[in-house]
Write a protein that holds these residues in place. Structure first.
Motif, PDB file in Angstrom:
ATOM      1  N   GLU A 137     -12.734 -24.506  -7.811  1.00 17.82           N
ATOM      2  CA  GLU A 137     -12.680 -23.135  -7.310  1.00 17.82           C
ATOM      3  C   GLU A 137     -11.246 -22.719  -7.008  1.00 17.82           C
ATOM      4  O   GLU A 137     -10.789 -21.649  -7.433  1.00 17.82           O
ATOM      5  CB  GLU A 137     -13.529 -23.027  -6.037  1.00 17.82           C
ATOM      6  N   VAL A 138     -10.544 -23.563  -6.272  1.00 16.73           N
ATOM      7  CA  VAL A 138      -9.200 -23.187  -5.829  1.00 16.73           C
ATOM      8  C   VAL A 138      -8.202 -23.231  -6.985  1.00 16.73           C
ATOM      9  O   VAL A 138      -7.214 -22.490  -6.973  1.00 16.73           O
ATOM     10  CB  VAL A 138      -8.757 -24.076  -4.659  1.00 16.73           C
ATOM     11  N   ALA A 139      -8.460 -24.051  -7.985  1.00 14.87           N
ATOM     12  CA  ALA A 139      -7.596 -24.038  -9.168  1.00 14.87           C
ATOM     13  C   ALA A 139      -7.645 -22.660  -9.835  1.00 14.87           C
ATOM     14  O   ALA A 139      -6.611 -22.136 -10.285  1.00 14.87           O
ATOM     15  CB  ALA A 139      -8.029 -25.119 -10.160  1.00 14.87           C
ATOM     16  N   TYR A 140      -8.824 -22.059  -9.875  1.00 12.66           N
ATOM     17  CA  TYR A 140      -8.937 -20.698 -10.408  1.00 12.66           C
ATOM     18  C   TYR A 140      -8.192 -19.706  -9.520  1.00 12.66           C
ATOM     19  O   TYR A 140      -7.489 -18.815 -10.021  1.00 12.66           O
ATOM     20  CB  TYR A 140     -10.404 -20.280 -10.524  1.00 12.66           C
ATOM     21  N   HIS A 141      -8.326 -19.845  -8.208  1.00 16.11           N
ATOM     22  CA  HIS A 141      -7.634 -18.938  -7.288  1.00 16.11           C
ATOM     23  C   HIS A 141      -6.127 -18.984  -7.525  1.00 16.11           C
ATOM     24  O   HIS A 141      -5.465 -17.939  -7.600  1.00 16.11           O
ATOM     25  CB  HIS A 141      -7.909 -19.329  -5.832  1.00 16.11           C
ATOM     26  N   ARG A 142      -5.605 -20.195  -7.643  1.00 12.35           N
ATOM     27  CA  ARG A 142      -4.165 -20.349  -7.851  1.00 12.35           C
ATOM     28  C   ARG A 142      -3.729 -19.753  -9.178  1.00 12.35           C
ATOM     29  O   ARG A 142      -2.704 -19.058  -9.259  1.00 12.35           O
ATOM     30  CB  ARG A 142      -3.791 -21.827  -7.800  1.00 12.35           C
ATOM     31  N   ASP A 143      -4.501 -20.004 -10.216  1.00 12.86           N
ATOM     32  CA  ASP A 143      -4.127 -19.496 -11.537  1.00 12.86           C
ATOM     33  C   ASP A 143      -4.204 -17.974 -11.596  1.00 12.86           C
ATOM     34  O   ASP A 143      -3.354 -17.328 -12.218  1.00 12.86           O
ATOM     35  CB  ASP A 143      -5.028 -20.116 -12.610  1.00 12.86           C
ATOM     36  N   TRP A 144      -5.218 -17.406 -10.951  1.00 20.15           N
ATOM     37  CA  TRP A 144      -5.321 -15.941 -10.912  1.00 20.15           C
ATOM     38  C   TRP A 144      -4.093 -15.353 -10.228  1.00 20.15           C
ATOM     39  O   TRP A 144      -3.462 -14.410 -10.736  1.00 20.15           O
ATOM     40  CB  TRP A 144      -6.593 -15.531 -10.165  1.00 20.15           C
ATOM     41  N   ALA A 145      -3.739 -15.900  -9.071  1.00 23.03           N
ATOM     42  CA  ALA A 145      -2.590 -15.393  -8.332  1.00 23.03           C
ATOM     43  C   ALA A 145      -1.295 -15.615  -9.108  1.00 23.03           C
ATOM     44  O   ALA A 145      -0.406 -14.754  -9.113  1.00 23.03           O
ATOM     45  CB  ALA A 145      -2.508 -16.058  -6.961  1.00 23.03           C
ATOM     46  N   GLY A 146      -1.184 -16.769  -9.787  1.00 23.05           N
ATOM     47  CA  GLY A 146       0.024 -17.045 -10.556  1.00 23.05           C
ATOM     48  C   GLY A 146       0.225 -16.071 -11.702  1.00 23.05           C
ATOM     49  O   GLY A 146       1.357 -15.628 -11.964  1.00 23.05           O
ATOM     50  N   ARG A 147      -0.851 -15.719 -12.383  1.00 29.82           N
ATOM     51  CA  ARG A 147      -0.735 -14.757 -13.488  1.00 29.82           C
ATOM     52  C   ARG A 147      -0.297 -13.387 -12.979  1.00 29.82           C
ATOM     53  O   ARG A 147       0.545 -12.724 -13.589  1.00 29.82           O
ATOM     54  CB  ARG A 147      -2.072 -14.651 -14.233  1.00 29.82           C
ATOM     55  N   TRP A 148      -0.850 -12.973 -11.837  1.00 32.33           N
ATOM     56  CA  TRP A 148      -0.460 -11.684 -11.294  1.00 32.33           C
ATOM     57  C   TRP A 148       0.953 -11.708 -10.728  1.00 32.33           C
ATOM     58  O   TRP A 148       1.674 -10.710 -10.776  1.00 32.33           O
ATOM     59  CB  TRP A 148      -1.462 -11.226 -10.224  1.00 32.33           C
ATOM     60  N   PHE A 149       1.365 -12.846 -10.201  1.00 26.21           N
ATOM     61  CA  PHE A 149       2.739 -12.972  -9.712  1.00 26.21           C
ATOM     62  C   PHE A 149       3.717 -12.736 -10.864  1.00 26.21           C
ATOM     63  O   PHE A 149       4.697 -11.992 -10.730  1.00 26.21           O
ATOM     64  CB  PHE A 149       2.943 -14.373  -9.117  1.00 26.21           C
ATOM     65  N   LEU A 150       3.448 -13.358 -12.005  1.00 22.34           N
ATOM     66  CA  LEU A 150       4.289 -13.173 -13.185  1.00 22.34           C
ATOM     67  C   LEU A 150       4.276 -11.715 -13.643  1.00 22.34           C
ATOM     68  O   LEU A 150       5.324 -11.139 -13.973  1.00 22.34           O
ATOM     69  CB  LEU A 150       3.804 -14.084 -14.312  1.00 22.34           C
ATOM     70  N   THR A 151       3.092 -11.110 -13.655  1.00 17.45           N
ATOM     71  CA  THR A 151       2.969  -9.717 -14.089  1.00 17.45           C
ATOM     72  C   THR A 151       3.783  -8.776 -13.200  1.00 17.45           C
ATOM     73  O   THR A 151       4.502  -7.904 -13.695  1.00 17.45           O
ATOM     74  CB  THR A 151       1.493  -9.292 -14.074  1.00 17.45           C
ATOM     75  N   LEU A 152       3.687  -8.955 -11.904  1.00 14.35           N
ATOM     76  CA  LEU A 152       4.412  -8.088 -10.981  1.00 14.35           C
ATOM     77  C   LEU A 152       5.913  -8.352 -11.013  1.00 14.35           C
ATOM     78  O   LEU A 152       6.716  -7.423 -10.920  1.00 14.35           O
ATOM     79  CB  LEU A 152       3.879  -8.280  -9.559  1.00 14.35           C
ATOM     80  N   ALA A 153       6.288  -9.620 -11.188  1.00 16.08           N
ATOM     81  CA  ALA A 153       7.714  -9.967 -11.212  1.00 16.08           C
ATOM     82  C   ALA A 153       8.408  -9.380 -12.428  1.00 16.08           C
ATOM     83  O   ALA A 153       9.566  -8.953 -12.359  1.00 16.08           O
ATOM     84  CB  ALA A 153       7.879 -11.480 -11.187  1.00 16.08           C
ATOM     85  N   GLN A 154       7.700  -9.337 -13.558  1.00 15.97           N
ATOM     86  CA  GLN A 154       8.312  -8.866 -14.798  1.00 15.97           C
ATOM     87  C   GLN A 154       7.782  -7.497 -15.220  1.00 15.97           C
ATOM     88  O   GLN A 154       7.933  -7.099 -16.374  1.00 15.97           O
ATOM     89  CB  GLN A 154       8.068  -9.896 -15.909  1.00 15.97           C
ATOM     90  N   GLY A 155       7.201  -6.778 -14.278  1.00 19.84           N
ATOM     91  CA  GLY A 155       6.666  -5.454 -14.584  1.00 19.84           C
ATOM     92  C   GLY A 155       7.704  -4.370 -14.428  1.00 19.84           C
ATOM     93  O   GLY A 155       8.685  -4.321 -15.167  1.00 19.84           O
ATOM     94  N   THR A 156       7.553  -3.544 -13.443  1.00 20.75           N
ATOM     95  CA  THR A 156       8.476  -2.436 -13.203  1.00 20.75           C
ATOM     96  C   THR A 156       9.403  -2.779 -12.034  1.00 20.75           C
ATOM     97  O   THR A 156       9.192  -3.754 -11.313  1.00 20.75           O
ATOM     98  CB  THR A 156       7.702  -1.159 -12.866  1.00 20.75           C
ATOM     99  N   GLU A 157      10.402  -1.950 -11.837  1.00 18.64           N
ATOM    100  CA  GLU A 157      11.278  -2.142 -10.674  1.00 18.64           C
ATOM    101  C   GLU A 157      10.477  -2.050  -9.374  1.00 18.64           C
ATOM    102  O   GLU A 157      10.735  -2.790  -8.421  1.00 18.64           O
ATOM    103  CB  GLU A 157      12.390  -1.089 -10.679  1.00 18.64           C
ATOM    104  N   GLU A 158       9.496  -1.156  -9.363  1.00 23.83           N
ATOM    105  CA  GLU A 158       8.688  -0.987  -8.156  1.00 23.83           C
ATOM    106  C   GLU A 158       7.805  -2.198  -7.893  1.00 23.83           C
ATOM    107  O   GLU A 158       7.669  -2.648  -6.748  1.00 23.83           O
ATOM    108  CB  GLU A 158       7.828   0.278  -8.272  1.00 23.83           C
ATOM    109  N   SER A 159       7.178  -2.746  -8.945  1.00 20.32           N
ATOM    110  CA  SER A 159       6.329  -3.914  -8.739  1.00 20.32           C
ATOM    111  C   SER A 159       7.160  -5.109  -8.265  1.00 20.32           C
ATOM    112  O   SER A 159       6.723  -5.883  -7.408  1.00 20.32           O
ATOM    113  CB  SER A 159       5.558  -4.264 -10.012  1.00 20.32           C
ATOM    114  N   ARG A 160       8.379  -5.245  -8.802  1.00 20.22           N
ATOM    115  CA  ARG A 160       9.247  -6.341  -8.372  1.00 20.22           C
ATOM    116  C   ARG A 160       9.706  -6.132  -6.924  1.00 20.22           C
ATOM    117  O   ARG A 160       9.782  -7.084  -6.141  1.00 20.22           O
ATOM    118  CB  ARG A 160      10.450  -6.452  -9.311  1.00 20.22           C
ATOM    119  N   ARG A 161      10.006  -4.908  -6.567  1.00 22.91           N
ATOM    120  CA  ARG A 161      10.414  -4.633  -5.197  1.00 22.91           C
ATOM    121  C   ARG A 161       9.307  -5.006  -4.216  1.00 22.91           C
ATOM    122  O   ARG A 161       9.551  -5.622  -3.171  1.00 22.91           O
ATOM    123  CB  ARG A 161      10.761  -3.147  -5.038  1.00 22.91           C
ATOM    124  N   ARG A 162       8.096  -4.649  -4.575  1.00 24.52           N
ATOM    125  CA  ARG A 162       6.969  -4.964  -3.695  1.00 24.52           C
ATOM    126  C   ARG A 162       6.717  -6.469  -3.623  1.00 24.52           C
ATOM    127  O   ARG A 162       6.380  -7.000  -2.553  1.00 24.52           O
ATOM    128  CB  ARG A 162       5.711  -4.227  -4.178  1.00 24.52           C
TER     129      ARG A 162
END
Length: 305
Positions: free
Chosen positions: A182-207
């Motif tokens: 269960e928690v492996a899925y939680h970590r992977d879900w959060a990791g994918r979104w972390f990458l998306t926000l980090a490399q998305g827009t200036e606003e997503s990175r700021r947040r």
């Protein structure tokens, strides 16, 4: 409606409501399981350790439920709800284990109350009796905040559960083994979104950077040894939290490197901002969370639903 059933409810359940998540006649979640405390292990210490882990899961699950209908799209809304349910299931088992190890931890309730021990622990303790880390309880921010919180929490939780699956306490070992997937899925879900926000827009990175600035110092509490953990670790029951730090840093380091985000320094914030939840010292946010979570149970302690 069929004449065989007096109501639509009866038709849905076939006369057996045990499969549905409502009512007060739930079976003991540890029914049929050997809950004997291992030789040489203090029942009070084991119960305290289970409360730590159970409260972490319970409180962060409650925070995640506050995201229902607020996520960016329906798929992520459902994903966060499922993560919350996974953690709530872990919390129920761990609180039940705490009560089985030491019934003295269960709050006294009015005579005749149908509340099972794990629910009594969830709904009838005050904030100072909870043992969750601050990372679980701080108020929600924006979507970047929930992503960072879940990444930090699930990375540490997964490292813990992987080791705890070999616990000398058979109940903890079984709960941990189930929780790993269960928690492996939680970590992977959060990791994918972390990458998306980090490399998305200036606003997503700021947040994302803002969320990291607030939450990173709170990770320390999850990977800092506590006397209860140290005592039980010597008996092979618990996992010493400090032993998790290297693995947690390695995983987070990979996520941060791929995302192009510098790994924060533990020296960025003073120790006083890193939590004291294991000893019942909490932020004001926990009292507000508990007021919402416990309101119905406390208003109707002898109620049957």
């Amino acid at each position: 409606m069929s004449d065989d059933h007096e109501s639509i409810f009866d038709g849905l359940t076939g006369g057996d409501s045990a499969q549905w998540a409502f009512g007060t006649d739930f079976e003991d979640p540890l029914a049929g399981v050997d809950t004997t405390v291992p030789d040489g292990v203090g029942s009070a210490e084991l119960a305290a350790y289970c409360l730590m882990l159970g409260d972490d899961a319970l409180v962060i699950s409650q925070r995640l439920t506050e995201w229902c209908s607020r996520a960016p799209d329906l798929e992520e809304d459902i994903a966060l709800a499922n993560v919350a349910l996974d953690l709530l299931g872990q919390a129920r088992l761990l609180l039940a284990r705490a009560a089985a190890a030491d019934p003295g931890v269960v709050p006294a309730l009015p005579e005749g109350s149908p509340v099972p021990p794990e629910d009594a622990l969830a709904f009838f303790r005050d904030a100072g009796q909870f043992r969750n880390v601050w990372l679980a309880e701080v108020e929600n921010g924006d979507f970047a905040h929930v992503v960072v919180r879940l990444l930090l929490f699930s990375t540490a939780r997964l490292a813990l559960l992987e080791r705890l699956s070999a616990s000398a306490d058979t109940v903890l070992a079984a709960v941990a083994a189930k929780g790993v997937k269960e928690v492996a899925y939680h970590r992977d879900w959060a990791g994918r979104w972390f990458l998306t926000l980090a490399q998305g827009t200036e606003e997503s990175r700021r947040r994302l950077d803002a969320a990291l600035g607030e939450l990173w110092p709170l990770l320390a509490e999850l990977v800092t040894a506590h006397p209860v953990e140290l005592a039980l670790a010597r008996s092979g029951v618990a996992v010493e939290a400090a032993a998790l730090r290297a693995d947690v840093d390695a995983v987070l380091g990979q996520v941060f490197t791929v995302s192009g985000v510098p790994l924060p320094s533990d020296d960025d914030e003073p120790d006083g901002n890193r939590g004291g939840g294991r000893d019942g010292v909490h932020t004001p946010a926990l009292a507000g969370l508990l007021a919402d979570m416990q309101s119905v149970a406390r208003a109707h302690p002898a109620g049957r639903w």
